[in-house]
Design a protein around this motif. Structure first.
Motif, short mmCIF file in Angstrom:
data_model
loop_
_atom_site.label_atom_id
_atom_site.label_comp_id
_atom_site.label_asym_id
_atom_site.label_seq_id
_atom_site.Cartn_x
_atom_site.Cartn_y
_atom_site.Cartn_z
N LEU A 67 18.19 16.78 3.67
CA LEU A 67 18.84 17.86 2.91
C LEU A 67 18.50 19.20 3.54
N VAL A 68 19.34 20.18 3.29
CA VAL A 68 18.98 21.55 3.65
C VAL A 68 19.14 22.38 2.39
N ARG A 69 17.98 22.86 1.87
CA ARG A 69 18.00 23.61 0.61
C ARG A 69 17.67 25.06 0.91
N ALA A 70 18.61 25.93 0.61
CA ALA A 70 18.45 27.36 0.88
C ALA A 70 17.94 27.58 2.31
N GLY A 71 18.56 26.89 3.26
CA GLY A 71 18.21 27.06 4.67
C GLY A 71 17.02 26.23 5.13
N GLU A 72 16.29 25.65 4.20
CA GLU A 72 15.08 24.89 4.55
C GLU A 72 15.37 23.40 4.59
N PRO A 73 15.03 22.72 5.71
CA PRO A 73 15.22 21.26 5.73
C PRO A 73 14.23 20.55 4.80
N VAL A 74 14.74 19.57 4.05
CA VAL A 74 13.89 18.77 3.16
C VAL A 74 14.28 17.31 3.37
N ARG A 75 13.29 16.45 3.56
CA ARG A 75 13.60 15.02 3.66
C ARG A 75 13.21 14.37 2.35
N VAL A 76 14.17 13.68 1.73
CA VAL A 76 13.89 13.05 0.44
C VAL A 76 13.88 11.54 0.61
N LYS A 77 12.86 10.93 0.02
CA LYS A 77 12.76 9.47 0.03
C LYS A 77 12.98 9.01 -1.41
N ALA A 78 13.91 8.08 -1.61
CA ALA A 78 14.25 7.66 -2.97
C ALA A 78 14.44 6.16 -3.05
N LYS A 79 14.00 5.58 -4.18
CA LYS A 79 14.22 4.14 -4.38
C LYS A 79 15.69 3.86 -4.69
N SER A 80 16.28 4.76 -5.48
CA SER A 80 17.70 4.60 -5.84
C SER A 80 18.49 5.82 -5.37
N LEU A 81 19.69 5.55 -4.93
CA LEU A 81 20.58 6.63 -4.49
C LEU A 81 21.90 6.50 -5.25
#
Ligand code: FDA
Length: 391
Positions: free
Chosen positions: A143-157
């Protein structure tokens, strides 16, 4: 930054917000829009036609007519009305079971956000969604949130990014692309609940005329208003019919469905043969439309000059008019997208992909499309709720 959650919901529209309120702890909802529920906000002329009292599976189109039944029967229009009532949101029935807010559709958004917060879910708007991958038993989403990259790990999508209608409002085909990436089929998609266009200048001159009529296409027929516009035809009967229409086909229009028009014309001729045909037609439809029909048919003389058989032809032209649209206005103005993620790959009770545990698809992204009149929101609430229960 890496963030681990139980459930990542892509899309903070009607379905995603509903799902977030029911999917248990550790939910993150992301959306690239500035604010959640933008389509809710503009829906129903700003008053959101949030459900329909007559909601039943007959009012939905899908390759599998049975698919929507489970979710719709477990989270019904009455459940949603109860929620709306619990928030003290005033509503009214406009017509045909269609329920609208008395005040503003923003009340529905505020209610959904409040439910989401009560459930402890987190909402990130202005967040771009990048690559999605599955490895080591989890979904990994860039993800890119307000210009900042964020990697999200999730069990369900949860795929809740809706359909393609109104790209200007942020609609993208993301849910379809991701579904295909995970091996789910996507049925043909088309704009639906959308006005027709045509090239007939004579009809364009009727812009602004509205008539209570009947429009039919495929195996469906709707009695509601038909509106002549500068571009073509609109109004509820037309929007409904557009979901059943295929390019190159006619739409059968009846501009006077409540009367036996041939009988009316014959009676009027007997009573007063000197009257003009347009003046008799104008008793059953707007004057401008009556006049235009007479001109289109090239009629001269008065009623007495028309043999009864000709009066029958006039009635037929008004009541069984095979109108050929050039096209529809397309996704630019379509309220919904017909087709979508093939229900064959999804569980109808949980909305989970049969072959990809942990992947869910809800709302308009799925090949379930309702009639005009609150049905599409009810599908978003019901499918979002069903997935939420299962997560
Ligand atoms: P919805 O489209 O609501 O939400 C999808 C979300 O995903 C959006 O917030 C979008 O920003 C986000 N998104 C999309 N692509 C993304 C990406 N690539 N990255 C990040 N986020 C992304 N129905 C009804 O029952 N009653 C009504 O009164 C109306 N009125 C109405 C008016 C108008 C003008 C339109 C266009 C539509 C309606 N509808 C309606 C239809 C109704 O709005 C629609 O069926 C639901 O909003 C579908 O809900 P979803 O949550 O599935 O998608």
């Amino acid at each position: 930054m890496v963030k681990t959650v139980n459930t990542l919901i892509l899309g903070a529209g009607a379905a995603g917000l509903m799902c977030a309120a029911h999917a248990g702890p550790g939910v993150l909802v992301v959306d690239h829009a500035k604010a959640p529920g933008e389509k809710i906000r503009i829906s129903g002329g700003g008053r959101c036609n949030f459900t329909n009292m007559g909601c039943d599976p007959e009012a939905f189109l899908s390759n599998n007519a049975h698919f929507a039944k489970s979710a719709l029967s477990r989270y019904t229009q009455w459940d949603f009305i109860e929620l709306v009532d619990a928030y003290g949101i005033a509503w009214h029935e406009k017509t045909l079971g269609q329920l609208f807010c008395d005040g503003s559709s923003k009340e529905i958004i505020a209610m959904l956000i409040s439910e989401l917060e009560k459930a402890g879910a987190t909402l990130w708007c202005k967040t771009e969604i990048g690559d999605v991958a599955w490895r080591d038993g989890a979904f990994h989403v860039a993800l890119v949130r307000a210009g900042e990259p964020v990697r999200v790990k999730a069990k369900s999508l949860v795929l809740a990014t809706g359909g393609k209608s109104i790209p200007k409002m942020g609609a993208t085909g993301l849910a379809y692309r991701l579904a295909e990436q995970f091996g789910l089929a996507v049925t043909e998609t088309r704009p639906a609940l959308v006005p027709f266009t045509h090239d007939d200048d004579g009809l364009k001159a009727l812009a602004g005329v509205a008539v209570e009529g009947r429009a039919a296409a495929g195996n469906a027929s709707f009695d509601e208003a038909i509106l002549f516009t500068h571009r073509g035809l609109s109004g509820p009967a037309i929007l409904q019919t557009s979901s059943y229409w295929r390019e190159g086909e006619d739409v059968l229009l009846n501009l006077c469905p409540e009367r036996d028009l041939k009988e009316c014309l014959i009676e009027a001729k007997r009573a007063s043969g000197r009257r003009g045909v347009a003046s008799v037609l104008a008793e059953h439809m707007p004057q401008r439309l009556a006049q235009a029909m007479v001109e289109r048919l090239g009629l001269t003389g008065n009623l007495a000059d028309q043999p009864d058989a000709r009066l029958g032809e006039i009635a037929k032209a008004v009541q069984a008019w095979p109108f050929r649209p050039t096209a529809t206005e397309g996704y630019r103005t379509a309220e919904v997208t017909l087709g979508g993620i093939d229900t064959a790959g999804l569980s109808s009770t949980t909305m989970e992909a049969k072959d990809v545990p942990g992947l869910f698809a809800i709302g308009e992204a799925v090949d379930v499309t309702g009639w005009l009149g609150g049905y599409n929101f009810q599908w978003a609430w019901s499918s979002g709720w069903a997935a939420g229960q299962a997560i």
